[in-house]
Write a protein that holds these residues in place. Structure first.
Motif, PDB file in Angstrom:
ATOM      1  N   ALA A  62     -20.018   1.435   3.834  1.00  0.00           N
ATOM      2  CA  ALA A  62     -18.968   2.148   4.556  1.00  0.00           C
ATOM      3  C   ALA A  62     -19.416   3.531   4.980  1.00  0.00           C
ATOM      4  N   ALA A  63     -20.362   4.110   4.260  1.00  0.00           N
ATOM      5  CA  ALA A  63     -20.772   5.489   4.531  1.00  0.00           C
ATOM      6  C   ALA A  63     -21.984   5.587   5.438  1.00  0.00           C
ATOM      7  N   THR A  64     -22.509   4.469   5.916  1.00  0.00           N
ATOM      8  CA  THR A  64     -23.706   4.531   6.742  1.00  0.00           C
ATOM      9  C   THR A  64     -23.416   5.050   8.137  1.00  0.00           C
ATOM     10  N   SER A  65     -22.144   5.043   8.531  1.00  0.00           N
ATOM     11  CA  SER A  65     -21.767   5.528   9.864  1.00  0.00           C
ATOM     12  C   SER A  65     -20.684   6.567   9.736  1.00  0.00           C
ATOM     13  N   GLU A  66     -20.764   7.615  10.542  1.00  0.00           N
ATOM     14  CA  GLU A  66     -19.731   8.646  10.558  1.00  0.00           C
ATOM     15  C   GLU A  66     -18.425   8.086  11.091  1.00  0.00           C
ATOM     16  N   GLU A  67     -18.505   7.106  12.037  1.00  0.00           N
ATOM     17  CA  GLU A  67     -17.318   6.693  12.757  1.00  0.00           C
ATOM     18  C   GLU A  67     -16.914   5.249  12.481  1.00  0.00           C
ATOM     19  N   GLY A  68     -17.701   4.513  11.695  1.00  0.00           N
ATOM     20  CA  GLY A  68     -17.371   3.131  11.448  1.00  0.00           C
ATOM     21  C   GLY A  68     -16.091   2.980  10.652  1.00  0.00           C
ATOM     22  N   ASP A  69     -15.325   1.913  10.944  1.00  0.00           N
ATOM     23  CA  ASP A  69     -14.079   1.682  10.227  1.00  0.00           C
ATOM     24  C   ASP A  69     -14.364   1.191   8.825  1.00  0.00           C
ATOM     25  N   VAL A  70     -13.460   1.544   7.909  1.00  0.00           N
ATOM     26  CA  VAL A  70     -13.491   0.980   6.575  1.00  0.00           C
ATOM     27  C   VAL A  70     -12.769  -0.353   6.642  1.00  0.00           C
ATOM     28  N   ALA A  71     -13.417  -1.397   6.139  1.00  0.00           N
ATOM     29  CA  ALA A  71     -12.821  -2.725   6.257  1.00  0.00           C
ATOM     30  C   ALA A  71     -11.495  -2.784   5.518  1.00  0.00           C
ATOM     31  N   GLY A  72     -10.565  -3.601   6.034  1.00  0.00           N
ATOM     32  CA  GLY A  72      -9.279  -3.744   5.382  1.00  0.00           C
ATOM     33  C   GLY A  72      -8.464  -4.814   6.081  1.00  0.00           C
ATOM     34  N   THR A  73      -7.356  -5.221   5.464  1.00  0.00           N
ATOM     35  CA  THR A  73      -6.460  -6.201   6.048  1.00  0.00           C
ATOM     36  C   THR A  73      -5.411  -5.483   6.888  1.00  0.00           C
ATOM     37  N   PRO A  74      -4.750  -6.203   7.806  1.00  0.00           N
ATOM     38  CA  PRO A  74      -3.712  -5.563   8.623  1.00  0.00           C
ATOM     39  C   PRO A  74      -2.617  -4.972   7.738  1.00  0.00           C
ATOM     40  N   PRO A  75      -2.119  -3.777   8.062  1.00  0.00           N
ATOM     41  CA  PRO A  75      -1.096  -3.155   7.214  1.00  0.00           C
ATOM     42  C   PRO A  75       0.250  -3.840   7.342  1.00  0.00           C
ATOM     43  N   GLY A  76       1.086  -3.648   6.344  1.00  0.00           N
ATOM     44  CA  GLY A  76       2.439  -4.190   6.329  1.00  0.00           C
ATOM     45  C   GLY A  76       3.190  -3.641   5.130  1.00  0.00           C
ATOM     46  N   PRO A  77       4.489  -3.950   4.998  1.00  0.00           N
ATOM     47  CA  PRO A  77       5.262  -3.466   3.846  1.00  0.00           C
ATOM     48  C   PRO A  77       4.788  -4.146   2.557  1.00  0.00           C
ATOM     49  N   PHE A  78       4.754  -3.395   1.459  1.00  0.00           N
ATOM     50  CA  PHE A  78       4.395  -3.988   0.171  1.00  0.00           C
ATOM     51  C   PHE A  78       4.999  -3.157  -0.954  1.00  0.00           C
ATOM     52  N   ASP A  79       5.091  -3.778  -2.124  1.00  0.00           N
ATOM     53  CA  ASP A  79       5.646  -3.136  -3.314  1.00  0.00           C
ATOM     54  C   ASP A  79       4.560  -2.291  -3.968  1.00  0.00           C
ATOM     55  N   LEU A  80       4.687  -0.970  -3.878  1.00  0.00           N
ATOM     56  CA  LEU A  80       3.637  -0.080  -4.369  1.00  0.00           C
ATOM     57  C   LEU A  80       3.477  -0.177  -5.881  1.00  0.00           C
ATOM     58  N   VAL A  81       4.582  -0.188  -6.611  1.00  0.00           N
ATOM     59  CA  VAL A  81       4.496  -0.218  -8.077  1.00  0.00           C
ATOM     60  C   VAL A  81       3.809  -1.497  -8.542  1.00  0.00           C
ATOM     61  N   GLU A  82       4.202  -2.623  -7.974  1.00  0.00           N
ATOM     62  CA  GLU A  82       3.565  -3.897  -8.345  1.00  0.00           C
ATOM     63  C   GLU A  82       2.077  -3.869  -8.011  1.00  0.00           C
ATOM     64  N   ALA A  83       1.747  -3.326  -6.832  1.00  0.00           N
ATOM     65  CA  ALA A  83       0.342  -3.266  -6.421  1.00  0.00           C
ATOM     66  C   ALA A  83      -0.462  -2.347  -7.337  1.00  0.00           C
ATOM     67  N   LEU A  84       0.139  -1.227  -7.766  1.00  0.00           N
ATOM     68  CA  LEU A  84      -0.553  -0.321  -8.678  1.00  0.00           C
ATOM     69  C   LEU A  84      -0.794  -0.971 -10.032  1.00  0.00           C
ATOM     70  N   ARG A  85       0.198  -1.676 -10.539  1.00  0.00           N
ATOM     71  CA  ARG A  85       0.017  -2.345 -11.844  1.00  0.00           C
ATOM     72  C   ARG A  85      -1.070  -3.412 -11.755  1.00  0.00           C
ATOM     73  N   GLN A  86      -1.090  -4.152 -10.665  1.00  0.00           N
ATOM     74  CA  GLN A  86      -2.132  -5.165 -10.504  1.00  0.00           C
ATOM     75  C   GLN A  86      -3.507  -4.509 -10.381  1.00  0.00           C
ATOM     76  N   ALA A  87      -3.576  -3.408  -9.614  1.00  0.00           N
ATOM     77  CA  ALA A  87      -4.854  -2.708  -9.469  1.00  0.00           C
ATOM     78  C   ALA A  87      -5.315  -2.139 -10.800  1.00  0.00           C
ATOM     79  N   ALA A  88      -4.372  -1.642 -11.614  1.00  0.00           N
ATOM     80  CA  ALA A  88      -4.728  -1.105 -12.931  1.00  0.00           C
ATOM     81  C   ALA A  88      -5.299  -2.198 -13.831  1.00  0.00           C
ATOM     82  N   ASP A  89      -4.754  -3.413 -13.720  1.00  0.00           N
ATOM     83  CA  ASP A  89      -5.252  -4.527 -14.539  1.00  0.00           C
ATOM     84  C   ASP A  89      -6.686  -4.897 -14.186  1.00  0.00           C
ATOM     85  N   GLU A  90      -7.118  -4.548 -12.969  1.00  0.00           N
ATOM     86  CA  GLU A  90      -8.461  -4.912 -12.527  1.00  0.00           C
ATOM     87  C   GLU A  90      -9.493  -3.832 -12.822  1.00  0.00           C
TER      88      GLU A  90
END
Length: 399
Positions: free
Chosen positions: A237-265
């Motif tokens: 991701a850092a090899t280019s000053e202007e290259g996009d960081v890969a990701g999925t299309p944005p949309g609504p999501f439950d932040l608390v649930e996502a944080l707990r899942q991310a913490a488990d990982e």
């Protein structure tokens, strides 16, 4: 008629700022005093300062109703201010990116003044006024222009601003790149050496190892492979000053649930340090890339873990307001100097040389966090935590 500025407070505040400058201080902490002084003297709802880099601005100091836009990337508005020292405008006329989150309905007037240094517009000082306040008059314009001049003086001081992005720092950036190559080589070599060592152990001593020994070897290989994968992602991701960081299309999501899942990982050692007690049961949905939360939380929690004593907690908190959904990673570690709160997001930046020896790294984690968050029209900021430590705050639009 508009309320007269508090000239006694203005005089006291100016003298205090000048004393700090004469004593050798001229960084973000002093700029924060100037912003706070503008807010108090002009009796505004809030105030902020946008520092200008080569292509855009960044809110590097804010207080009052503007406090939550700290760290926000904004468009430069020096063209509008070039013909005037100060302007009274409606929110959005200068910059929707900045004024929108503040709440245009509640603060319909913005007084802005440009800050100059050596003939260059280095930023703009803003004060916001509520519906109930009288429109600012000539006295208010004069006071804000005076304080903007004081802010500009910080940019000509040997120990002063900018907080980020300046042509004079090109040599330092090249030095950082050289350091990045050396440090990255070390970081790549470490997990590869460990993985190879444990793999050789399994290959050559499988029969002599008991089941616990085999499982431990496999666990270490898996953990180190995960570290290696994250480092490779950073490098790509850092090899280019202007290259996009890969990701999925944005949309609504439950932040608390996502944080707990991310913490488990998170890696087991880091997961044990992370305290989730201040996560609410539910929040309004955030808008963004849910899958990116794992990367963002990993980088912020790893950073907090790196700079904190081993037995102190790393706290994860979340809340929402009418515009954004926010989470914070808070530690009780060494803290961050005010003049480093923006530079910490630069690619390859590694703090002081002593920090580099005690806490080696490639200097990419916070840089990638900011890129990922801003791709989702959010923003991220660091600041010293009251009582010691550092607070990292990520704000995403409400879904």
């Amino acid at each position: 008629m508009p309320q007269r500025p508090d000239y006694a407070a203005l005089t006291r505040g100016q003298l205090a700022v000048l004393d700090r400058i004469n004593a050798g201080a001229a960084g973000v902490a002093v700029l924060e005093d100037v912003v706070r002084l503008a807010w108090e003297v002009l009796d505004g709802a809030g105030a902020g300062f946008a520092e200008y880099g080569p292509e855009h601005g960044r809110i590097i100091a804010a207080c009052g109703t503007c406090a939550h836009v700290l760290g926000r990337r904004v468009h430069r508005v020096d063209d509008e201010l070039a013909r005037h020292r100060s302007l009274l405008v409606t929110p959005g006329a200068l910059n929707d990116e900045f004024t929108g989150p503040v709440g245009a309905e509640d603060v319909p007037r913005v007084l802005a003044a440009r800050a100059d240094a050596a003939g260059t517009v280095v930023g703009a000082l803003y004060v916001y006024f509520t519906v109930a306040a009288e429109p600012p008059g000539p006295e208010q314009h004069a006071v804000l222009e005076l304080l903007a001049t004081l802010a500009g003086r910080l940019y000509t001081h040997p120990n002063g601003l900018p907080a980020y992005g300046d042509d004079a720092e090109l040599a330092r950036r090249q030095e950082d790149r050289d350091l990045f190559v050396a440090v990255t080589s070390h970081e790549l070599r470490t997990p590869v050496t460990v993985i190879k060592g444990y793999a050789d152990t399994l290959t050559n001593h499988w029969e002599s190892l008991d089941e616990c020994g085999r499982q431990e070897a496999v666990r270490v290989i898996g953990a180190r492979a995960g570290e290696l994968a994250r480092l490779v992602d950073r490098l790509l991701a850092a090899t280019s000053e202007e290259g996009d960081v890969a990701g999925t299309p944005p949309g609504p999501f439950d932040l608390v649930e996502a944080l707990r899942q991310a913490a488990d990982e998170l890696p087991a050692d880091l997961r044990r340090r992370l305290v989730l007690d201040d996560l609410p049961a539910e929040l309004p949905k955030a808008y963004g890339d849910r899958a990116s939360l794992a990367t963002i939380l990993t980088e912020l929690a790893t950073n907090a873990d790196k700079y904190s004593p081993p037995n102190t907690p790393v706290e994860l908190r979340a809340e929402a307001d009418e515009q954004t959904v926010t989470f914070r990673v808070c530690d009780r570690g060494a803290g961050i100097r005010p003049e480093h709160v923006e530079r910490a997001f630069e690619r390859y930046w590694q703090g002081e040389s002593g920090d580099r020896r005690r806490h080696p790294g490639a200097g990419l984690g916070l840089y990638l966090v900011r890129r990922i968050v801003e791709r989702q029209r959010g923003w991220v900021a660091l600041r010293p935590r009251e009582g010691g430590g550092t607070l990292a705050e990520v704000r995403l639009p409400r879904g």
